[in-house]
Design an enzyme around this catalytic site. Sequence first.
Site, PDB file in Angstrom:
ATOM      1  N   THR A  28     121.608 -23.629  81.956  1.00 31.53           N
ATOM      2  CA  THR A  28     122.614 -24.573  81.445  1.00 31.53           C
ATOM      3  C   THR A  28     122.073 -25.408  80.299  1.00 31.53           C
ATOM      4  OG1 THR A  28     123.775 -24.737  83.536  1.00 31.53           O
ATOM      5  CG2 THR A  28     123.944 -26.631  82.100  1.00 31.53           C
ATOM      6  N   SER A  70     120.340 -18.286  85.120  1.00 31.37           N
ATOM      7  CA  SER A  70     119.304 -17.940  86.102  1.00 31.37           C
ATOM      8  C   SER A  70     119.856 -17.210  87.315  1.00 31.37           C
ATOM      9  CB  SER A  70     118.503 -19.174  86.528  1.00 31.37           C
ATOM     10  OG  SER A  70     119.229 -19.964  87.439  1.00 31.37           O
ATOM     11  N   THR A 101     118.998 -23.974  86.672  1.00 36.67           N
ATOM     12  CA  THR A 101     118.661 -24.672  87.916  1.00 36.67           C
ATOM     13  C   THR A 101     118.998 -23.848  89.167  1.00 36.67           C
ATOM     14  OG1 THR A 101     120.815 -25.781  87.980  1.00 36.67           O
ATOM     15  CG2 THR A 101     119.011 -26.953  86.895  1.00 36.67           C
ATOM     16  N   ASP A 102     119.927 -22.884  89.022  1.00 40.17           N
ATOM     17  CA  ASP A 102     120.440 -22.236  90.236  1.00 40.17           C
ATOM     18  C   ASP A 102     119.367 -21.474  91.020  1.00 40.17           C
ATOM     19  OD1 ASP A 102     122.845 -23.308  89.603  1.00 40.17           O
ATOM     20  OD2 ASP A 102     123.754 -21.463  88.859  1.00 40.17           O
TER      21      ASP A 102
HETATM   22  N1  ASP Z   1     124.078 -21.369  86.140  1.00 40.55           N
HETATM   23  C1  ASP Z   1     123.038 -22.137  85.510  1.00 40.55           C
HETATM   24  C2  ASP Z   1     121.724 -21.415  85.663  1.00 40.55           C
HETATM   25  O1  ASP Z   1     121.152 -21.428  86.702  1.00 40.55           O
HETATM   26  C3  ASP Z   1     122.984 -23.502  86.118  1.00 40.55           C
HETATM   27  C4  ASP Z   1     121.983 -24.449  85.501  1.00 40.55           C
HETATM   28  O2  ASP Z   1     121.121 -24.103  84.728  1.00 40.55           O
HETATM   29  O3  ASP Z   1     122.066 -25.650  85.845  1.00 40.55           O
HETATM   30  O4  ASP Z   1     121.274 -20.800  84.739  1.00 40.55           O
END
Ligand code: ASP
Length: 346
Positions: A28, A70, A101-102
């Site tokens: 993200t 991710s 973050t995922d």
């Molecule tokens: N969907 C995103 C990822 O994990 C979420 C994030 O980065 O906060 O790449």
Amino acid sequence: MENHLHGLRELNSHAEKKRILVIATGGTIASRSGSDGLVPDIPLEQLLNYVPGIRGQCSLEAVQIMNLDSTNMQPSGWLTIAGTIRQRYEEFDGFVILHGTDTMAYTAAALSYLIQNSPKPVVLTGAQKPIDQDISDAKGNVIQSVLYACDDRASDVNFVFNGEVIAGTRGRKVRTKSFNAFSSVDFPHKAVIRENQVIHYIDSRLSGRVRFYDRLDEKVFVLRLIPGLRADILRYLGEYFHAVVIEGFGIGGIPNTEEMRFLPLIRELLDKGVTVVATTQVPLEGSDLDVYEVGRLFKRDERLLEAYNMTLEAIVTKLMWILGQTREHAQIRELFYRQINYDLYQ
Ligand code: ASP
């Protein structure tokens, strides 16, 4: 005199500017709205222009090695990240990985096993909101990650997120929207960052040599029990997987009734040479299969491993790392119970 000393310190600190490698993988933090929703798209140089101050903080180089949500990260991606750090290890004093973050908790745990005993800090960070949005946690997280990566007392694999430093095997994403997305599960924060100051709670400086590994076995399965689940599923899993993690109930309960015959079927798996690990689906405080009969019955077979207070992310990636080295039960057991980057304590 004090002024001179001050100047000298400045000169010294200038001369000793830390060399930091930023490794971008997507997430993200680097995303923009596309026709189908957010997608990693912001080029790394542009992303770093949002935090110009960090270039003065250290001598910084940046590489983009992939550009993924991710969600699409795979074990091969963890090996690519670890391989990049290995290749450039001597050139830099610290490493900051920008990551979605995922699945960051899996990557941080995997890197904790692929890069062990690193006296140089490896930091993972990301953001809940893209860096180009008005309200975003991205800038703060990048700045604090670089700050931590430059700190003399930092070492090993860590998350830096929302002002908190979490050991790489201890983090879990617990919120889908808020900036305090990660928790340190059953373990204190290693440090916090307040007003550009790192306050260390745990002195985890490492000496000695870093150890890199480059093999993982992906054939690890996690079975989350639900009431009524038939144990026969284990027969299918045993055909393909080298390790099965069973997420049981409470402090450590696995059913064994006429309909749910887990005891004989787990034994079958173990006889086949499959590694079986019992853990709990309760998020905090870990397992102790010795407490109830529904746990102790299973622990009687010494081949069954118990994860105690390890996070699921750590269990899964540790098994992948171990099975990448050996299929021999005694060695698997020894490595599984070896504490690495605070993953397990008894
Ligand atoms: N969907 C995103 C990822 O994990 C979420 C994030 O980065 O906060 O790449």
